[in-house]
Design a protein around this motif. Structure first.
Motif, mmCIF file in Angstrom:
data_model
loop_
_atom_site.group_PDB
_atom_site.id
_atom_site.type_symbol
_atom_site.label_atom_id
_atom_site.label_comp_id
_atom_site.label_asym_id
_atom_site.label_seq_id
_atom_site.Cartn_x
_atom_site.Cartn_y
_atom_site.Cartn_z
ATOM 1 N N VAL A 7 87.283 16.619 30.644
ATOM 2 C CA VAL A 7 86.316 17.642 30.267
ATOM 3 C C VAL A 7 85.085 16.987 29.672
ATOM 4 N N THR A 8 83.905 17.429 30.111
ATOM 5 C CA THR A 8 82.635 16.917 29.592
ATOM 6 C C THR A 8 81.874 18.061 28.912
ATOM 7 N N ALA A 9 80.811 17.723 28.226
ATOM 8 C CA ALA A 9 79.973 18.751 27.601
ATOM 9 C C ALA A 9 79.381 19.687 28.660
ATOM 10 N N ALA A 10 79.018 19.159 29.827
ATOM 11 C CA ALA A 10 78.498 20.003 30.911
ATOM 12 C C ALA A 10 79.559 20.986 31.397
ATOM 13 N N ASP A 11 80.822 20.539 31.449
ATOM 14 C CA ASP A 11 81.917 21.436 31.836
ATOM 15 C C ASP A 11 82.038 22.586 30.845
ATOM 16 N N VAL A 12 81.917 22.274 29.574
ATOM 17 C CA VAL A 12 82.038 23.296 28.529
ATOM 18 C C VAL A 12 80.984 24.387 28.734
ATOM 19 N N GLN A 13 79.775 24.000 29.092
ATOM 20 C CA GLN A 13 78.729 24.995 29.336
ATOM 21 C C GLN A 13 79.091 25.890 30.518
ATOM 22 N N LEU A 14 79.666 25.325 31.565
ATOM 23 C CA LEU A 14 80.118 26.126 32.703
ATOM 24 C C LEU A 14 81.237 27.086 32.283
ATOM 25 N N MET A 15 82.165 26.597 31.469
ATOM 26 C CA MET A 15 83.269 27.425 30.986
ATOM 27 C C MET A 15 82.743 28.580 30.134
ATOM 28 N N GLN A 16 81.737 28.311 29.323
ATOM 29 C CA GLN A 16 81.154 29.364 28.489
ATOM 30 C C GLN A 16 80.467 30.422 29.351
ATOM 31 N N ALA A 17 79.801 30.002 30.416
ATOM 32 C CA ALA A 17 79.164 30.964 31.321
ATOM 33 C C ALA A 17 80.218 31.835 31.991
ATOM 34 N N LEU A 18 81.341 31.237 32.383
ATOM 35 C CA LEU A 18 82.433 32.024 32.966
ATOM 36 C C LEU A 18 82.987 33.004 31.937
ATOM 37 N N ALA A 19 83.156 32.565 30.705
ATOM 38 C CA ALA A 19 83.647 33.452 29.643
ATOM 39 C C ALA A 19 82.728 34.658 29.480
ATOM 40 N N GLN A 20 81.430 34.437 29.549
ATOM 41 C CA GLN A 20 80.485 35.554 29.434
ATOM 42 C C GLN A 20 80.642 36.532 30.598
ATOM 43 N N ARG A 21 80.804 35.997 31.825
ATOM 44 C CA ARG A 21 80.965 36.877 32.985
ATOM 45 C C ARG A 21 82.268 37.660 32.924
ATOM 46 N N VAL A 22 83.353 37.010 32.511
ATOM 47 C CA VAL A 22 84.638 37.706 32.402
ATOM 48 C C VAL A 22 84.569 38.763 31.309
ATOM 49 N N THR A 23 83.969 38.433 30.174
ATOM 50 C CA THR A 23 83.845 39.393 29.070
ATOM 51 C C THR A 23 83.050 40.608 29.510
ATOM 52 N N ALA A 24 81.997 40.409 30.289
ATOM 53 C CA ALA A 24 81.178 41.530 30.760
ATOM 54 C C ALA A 24 81.915 42.390 31.768
ATOM 55 N N THR A 25 82.802 41.775 32.565
ATOM 56 C CA THR A 25 83.510 42.481 33.625
ATOM 57 C C THR A 25 84.824 43.089 33.146
ATOM 58 N N ARG A 26 85.654 42.267 32.510
ATOM 59 C CA ARG A 26 86.998 42.682 32.072
ATOM 60 C C ARG A 26 87.335 42.058 30.724
ATOM 61 N N PRO A 27 86.789 42.597 29.639
ATOM 62 C CA PRO A 27 87.042 41.989 28.324
ATOM 63 C C PRO A 27 88.524 41.956 27.958
ATOM 64 N N ASP A 28 89.312 42.838 28.544
ATOM 65 C CA ASP A 28 90.748 42.855 28.259
ATOM 66 C C ASP A 28 91.468 41.630 28.813
ATOM 67 N N LEU A 29 90.819 40.886 29.714
ATOM 68 C CA LEU A 29 91.446 39.712 30.315
ATOM 69 C C LEU A 29 91.029 38.396 29.672
ATOM 70 N N VAL A 30 90.180 38.441 28.663
ATOM 71 C CA VAL A 30 89.746 37.212 27.999
ATOM 72 C C VAL A 30 90.851 36.771 27.048
ATOM 73 N N ASN A 31 91.444 35.616 27.330
ATOM 74 C CA ASN A 31 92.496 35.135 26.432
ATOM 75 C C ASN A 31 91.867 34.372 25.273
ATOM 76 N N SER A 32 92.612 34.185 24.231
ATOM 77 C CA SER A 32 92.063 33.612 22.998
ATOM 78 C C SER A 32 91.568 32.182 23.170
ATOM 79 N N ASP A 33 92.017 31.466 24.198
ATOM 80 C CA ASP A 33 91.544 30.101 24.431
ATOM 81 C C ASP A 33 90.316 30.061 25.324
ATOM 82 N N ALA A 34 89.861 31.234 25.792
ATOM 83 C CA ALA A 34 88.769 31.250 26.760
ATOM 84 C C ALA A 34 87.618 32.161 26.349
#
Length: 106
Positions: A7-34
């Protein structure tokens, strides 16, 4: 585990962008590690504790990250007091966008 990268810092930014998209679409599916902040917190903490990082896989559809997973593997951790602790457990953190083909919420 073959054919992986750390995992790199650039990967973390991609993961955060995915977290934002999932939260906007299905917040009930966001697990505590994501949640948005967890990848950065856990990567930074793990990077400080474990050094090199954690094995990870990223899955893309087009140019968008649609899923990720990283493993926290058994390792030896140095504590702030200089002592060493053997961490014998392993853990997989992951997130998948719910509109990814083959994904089911069942």
């Amino acid at each position: 585990m073959a054919n992986f990268e750390l995992v790199t810092a650039a990967d973390v930014q991609l993961m955060q962008a995915l977290a934002q998209r999932v939260t906007a679409t299905r917040p009930d599916l966001v697990n505590s590690d994501a949640t948005y902040g967890e990848p950065a917190w856990n990567w930074g903490r793990g990077h400080a504790d474990e050094g090199a990082g954690r094995p990870r896989r990223l899955w893309f559809s087009g140019g968008d990250l649609v899923a990720w997973g990283w493993a926290s593997l058994p390792h030896r951790a140095r504590r702030s007091d200089g002592s060493v602790k053997d961490v014998i457990g392993a853990y997989l953190a992951y997130q998948v966008h719910p509109t990814t083909p083959g994904w089911s919420t069942r």
